[in-house]
Design an enzyme around this catalytic site. Structure first.
Site, PDB file in Angstrom:
ATOM      1  N   ARG A 109      46.246 -10.777  44.788  1.00  0.00           N
ATOM      2  CA  ARG A 109      47.204  -9.851  44.182  1.00  0.00           C
ATOM      3  C   ARG A 109      48.615 -10.309  44.531  1.00  0.00           C
ATOM      4  O   ARG A 109      48.978 -10.445  45.704  1.00  0.00           O
ATOM      5  CB  ARG A 109      46.990  -8.435  44.701  1.00  0.00           C
ATOM      6  CG  ARG A 109      47.920  -7.404  44.044  1.00  0.00           C
ATOM      7  CD  ARG A 109      48.131  -6.215  44.949  1.00  0.00           C
ATOM      8  NE  ARG A 109      46.878  -5.564  45.291  1.00  0.00           N
ATOM      9  CZ  ARG A 109      46.292  -4.646  44.532  1.00  0.00           C
ATOM     10  NH1 ARG A 109      46.832  -4.306  43.392  1.00  0.00           N
ATOM     11  NH2 ARG A 109      45.164  -4.091  44.922  1.00  0.00           N
TER      12      ARG A 109
ATOM     13  N   GLY B 263      43.710  -4.195  52.630  1.00  0.00           N
ATOM     14  CA  GLY B 263      44.575  -3.071  52.983  1.00  0.00           C
ATOM     15  C   GLY B 263      46.058  -3.384  52.972  1.00  0.00           C
ATOM     16  O   GLY B 263      46.846  -2.679  53.621  1.00  0.00           O
ATOM     17  N   GLU B 264      46.470  -4.420  52.220  1.00  0.00           N
ATOM     18  CA  GLU B 264      47.893  -4.785  52.231  1.00  0.00           C
ATOM     19  C   GLU B 264      48.773  -3.684  51.658  1.00  0.00           C
ATOM     20  O   GLU B 264      49.912  -3.500  52.097  1.00  0.00           O
ATOM     21  CB  GLU B 264      48.125  -6.088  51.462  1.00  0.00           C
ATOM     22  CG  GLU B 264      49.574  -6.569  51.545  1.00  0.00           C
ATOM     23  CD  GLU B 264      49.794  -7.965  50.991  1.00  0.00           C
ATOM     24  OE1 GLU B 264      50.946  -8.260  50.618  1.00  0.00           O
ATOM     25  OE2 GLU B 264      48.824  -8.746  50.925  1.00  0.00           O
TER      26      GLU B 264
ATOM     27  N   ARG C  56      48.409  -0.471  52.039  1.00  0.00           N
ATOM     28  CA  ARG C  56      48.650   0.491  53.118  1.00  0.00           C
ATOM     29  C   ARG C  56      49.686  -0.043  54.109  1.00  0.00           C
ATOM     30  O   ARG C  56      50.549   0.691  54.599  1.00  0.00           O
ATOM     31  CB  ARG C  56      47.332   0.791  53.848  1.00  0.00           C
ATOM     32  CG  ARG C  56      46.495   1.872  53.205  1.00  0.00           C
ATOM     33  CD  ARG C  56      45.063   1.841  53.703  1.00  0.00           C
ATOM     34  NE  ARG C  56      44.274   0.851  52.983  1.00  0.00           N
ATOM     35  CZ  ARG C  56      43.120   0.365  53.420  1.00  0.00           C
ATOM     36  NH1 ARG C  56      42.624   0.779  54.577  1.00  0.00           N
ATOM     37  NH2 ARG C  56      42.465  -0.512  52.704  1.00  0.00           N
TER      38      ARG C  56
ATOM     39  N   ASN D 146      39.449  -6.510  45.816  1.00  0.00           N
ATOM     40  CA  ASN D 146      40.337  -6.142  44.713  1.00  0.00           C
ATOM     41  C   ASN D 146      39.583  -5.969  43.407  1.00  0.00           C
ATOM     42  O   ASN D 146      39.851  -5.039  42.636  1.00  0.00           O
ATOM     43  CB  ASN D 146      41.437  -7.190  44.546  1.00  0.00           C
ATOM     44  CG  ASN D 146      42.558  -7.026  45.558  1.00  0.00           C
ATOM     45  OD1 ASN D 146      43.124  -5.955  45.696  1.00  0.00           O
ATOM     46  ND2 ASN D 146      42.864  -8.072  46.290  1.00  0.00           N
TER      47      ASN D 146
END
Length: 297
Positions: free
Chosen positions: A53, A92-93, A95, A127
């Protein structure tokens, strides 16, 4: 750079087995902060540089930041520990980014021992399962798995629960001009519009017309057809069917792909001495690397 031993370890484990680990870890994370192994200072957490992403919607991050400010981080990040003592994000990027926006000092994490290959695989799996990659990012993730780690479209289709045609169609999008790819990444074009533009030699010009006039996918297909010789869709050469290749040829393709870091195709008919080798690169950086290798530098 992933060494050969680590590459074989990752490939030997397989996407399906890794998905089981991802599912188990995410189930633990869903239990909330009580499942966290540690609380880690936010400055010791770093993003994954190979995260598929590349774009994060500001409005979504703002909403998540507001939720974190009110309730805190409810689900731990999945990370792995680096040699320097920092923690790299596996999942969890969003977050992590939202927590920075509200100046949170520490985050709950679940620590897992993943290899470089597995970190990329988990990031793509996580993802894709959440269906929040745009088509370009999803296609780029598939290409990374194929070019860098030797997976086939069949491997990914089976492990990820996708059809082979879905994966093949997405990969074809990466053959479009960069301007069109950016329009797709930004959401100005849908994947259906972009697929219709693939046969066109003037795809960039037609894409601008599609966006300007708000054309449907069917209207885009008609527009492209009118631009082609005799009003008929140009036929792109079909990739050679590799299903009949013997095991030795497939193994050699995999070894060469791993050694060069790009996809290698062999077309060698049984019983003959001659054949063809095709090298497929996905970026100018890969082309430069290939030129250096072939030039002995």
């Amino acid at each position: 750079m992933v060494d050969k031993h680590e590459r074989k370890r990752g490939l030997g484990r397989g996407l399906s087995a890794l998905m089981a680990d991802v599912t188990e870890t995410e189930a633990a994370a869903a239990q909330g902060v009580a499942a966290a192994d540690h609380f880690v200072p936010i400055e010791r957490i770093t993003p994954n540089p190979d995260q598929p992403r590349k774009s994060f919607v500001k409005e979504d991050l703002d909403d998540l930041a507001a939720s974190i400010k009110e309730k805190g981080v409810l689900q731990p990040l999945i990370v792995r520990k680096r040699a320097d003592g920092s923690f790299e994000i596996v999942a969890g990027e969003r977050r992590w980014r939202a927590a920075q926006m509200v100046q949170l000092h520490e985050l709950p994490v679940i620590v897992r021992d993943f290899t470089d290959i597995e970190v990329l695989e988990v990031a793509i799996i996580e993802n894709i399962q959440r269906s929040d990659l745009n088509p370009v990012e999803e296609a780029a993730g598939y290409r990374q798995l194929m070019n860098q780690h030797g997976y086939t479209q069949e491997d990914m289709a089976t492990a990820l629960g996708k059809s082979r045609s879905h994966i093949a169609n997405l990969l074809r999008l990466l053959n479009l001009p960069e301007v069109v790819i950016e329009m797709l990444r930004a959401g100005d074009l849908s994947a259906g519009h972009a697929r219709a533009l693939i046969p066109a030699e003037n795809a960039t010009e037609l894409a601008k017309i599609v966006v300007r006039d708000g054309l449907s996918v069917r209207a885009t297909e008609s527009l492209v057809k009118r631009q082609l010789p005799n009003g008929e869709a140009a036929k792109k050469p079909k990739p050679k069917d590799t299903s009949e290749k013997d095991a030795d040829t497939k193994a050699l393709e995999g070894d060469l792909s791993a050694a060069l870091g790009i996809k290698v195709f062999l077309n060698h008919k049984p019983g003959q001495e001659a054949g063809q080798m095709t090298l497929s690169y996905s970026s100018l950086d890969e082309l430069d690397t290939l030129c250096r290798l072939l030039g002995g530098n």
